[in-house]
Structures are given as C-alpha cells and as structure tokens.
Design an enzyme around this catalytic site. Sequence first.
Site, PDB file in Angstrom:
ATOM      1  CB  CYS A   1      -1.016  -0.047   1.110  1.00 28.66           C
ATOM      2  SG  CYS A   1       0.043   0.084   2.829  1.00 28.66           S
ATOM      3  CD  GLN A   2       4.848  -0.369   0.784  1.00 32.72           C
ATOM      4  OE1 GLN A   2       3.971  -0.659   0.020  1.00 32.72           O
ATOM      5  NE2 GLN A   2       5.898  -0.947   1.448  1.00 32.72           N
TER       6      GLN A   2
END
Length: 305
Positions: free
Chosen positions: A79-80
């Site tokens: 999810c960065q």
Amino acid sequence: MNIKSYKVIDLFCGCGGLSLGFQYAGFKIMAAFDYWDAALNIYQKNFSHPVCKRDLSDLSDLSYLESLNPDIIIGGPPCQDYSTAGHRDEARGRAALSISYARIVEHIRPKYFLMENVAVIEKSETLKVVNKIFKNSGYGLTQLTLDASKCGVPQIRKRHITFGVLGGKDNEAKAIFTRNQEENSMTLREYFGDSLDFEYYFRVPTSYKRRGIYSIDEPSMTIRGVDRPVPKGYKGHPADPVPLTSNIRSLTPQERSWIQTFPKNFIWEGSKTNINQMIGNAVPVKLGEYIANCIKEYINEHETC
C-alpha cells in the site's frame, strides 16, 4: 458451518498478520504467497502450511493458484503508493498490485474474498478500476474503513476493507462489520494490563508541530515501519502528557510487534531494517481476527449445512 472446511489462501501475505488472525478465528490457511524473501522467511518460521515465493504481478500462469480451488482469498496488496507515510503516487507501480489481486480473484472466482488496504485507497483511481473488475465478475461488495483500536487492537490504525461475495448484494455484510466494533478505542493498558515496564514512551513525530510523548492510558498511534530513537532536537510539545526525561524512550521492535498484536512467541529474524518494515506493514493480528470473525458470522447467517 464448519469454518475449517473452507479453503483459504493468503496473497501478499507479508509476515502473516492476516493469516494468523484468520487462524485465530478458526479458518484453515491452505497456502500463502509473497515475493519478499525476508517476509517469506519469517512466515515460514511461524506457520506450518506452505508459503510460496511468487511474483503476483505476473498473471501469465495462474494454474497453481487455480488448482488450490480456494473458497476464500484474503490479502493486503502493498500500500505504500497510497499511504500517507509514503509517496501517495499511484503511478509508482505498487498500486497496480491491487489490480493484480482483483484479476486473480476474477480468474479463480472464489465464494468470498477479502482485500485489505490503507484508508486513503478510498480516494484512489485504482480502487475504481478494482471495483469494476469485482463487479463485472459477479461480486457483491461490502466496503468500509475500520479503526483497529475499536476492533481489539490498542492502536489507532485505519484500514479499508473490501469483502466480496460471489452472487451477493452490495453492503450486505456492513451491519456485521460495524455492530461488532467497540464504542471506545482500546488503550495499551487495557490490552497489556500491568505487564509493560513503562507508563510513557516516545514516538518520533512526523513534524515537531505534533507531540512525541504518549501514555499507555491511550491507544498507540499507527505503528510505522521505522525504529527511531528520541531525537536530540526534540524540545517538548504542549500536548505531551509529561516532560521528556531520560526515563522516556522509544519502543523496541518487539514492543511494536506486540502493539501490532503479534504473540510474544512469534519469531522475528533478519535485519533490523527488514523486521521494522515488516512490523509496520503488517495487518494487526487482532484486526485480522476481527475481520475473520465477521466473515464467519456472515457465512453462518447466509449458508446452511
């Protein structure tokens, strides 16, 4: 229903927070998949079922995944690129892994799936693409953001979930996910009792406009993938509950893993940098268990033996 009869696979499993939560709820994980060697090594040391190295962005051959014939697919694509702690740039590539997850679900068509991600994915263009894939595949979707501190975790951590039911209706399970939450956030003292050897601790703020000292009589802020000592430049903040003294320290990686609700006997091995990143990226185990119990409740309400 006999939940253990449901075949579950975990995609983008990381170090296993979601897998462990589902196991605590009574589900049996058949296999897990990731591409990061450090996470695969930790996962393998803590689980007895197979964990496989696999580039899940490569959709050219899904025959092995298909052969497992899972009833439920779970996973949290990295999810960065959405995260407030990251670049928030969907063009960087990791956001596309959410689309890969959706394509795998589209191909295998399990009865149910669970996709977990950061809360800001709600505002992303990627989620629109993912939702279209799921809807065109015949899934009814329940989507909402959960605060882990109201789901058995002593940490304010907001996560977006998409629960899909093949042939189901949209938002059919929302009442289950919302009614089971606690009214108040869980504090560290409520979770750990008197087992901690400190009353106050330091968390490096993202800006000195924010406080850095916290009490165990409140939930932890979101555990991040970094481990930093108290900076020499910190002069205190009006909202700090006590002044900074030599007795106040940052949390250790082990303590941060406990706040992520990993058990104390969970094995962590590898470089400190990798361990910190795994802990910060992980789904809190008790949040995973909360989600799994809600899914179990949905299944029991909608399926007959």
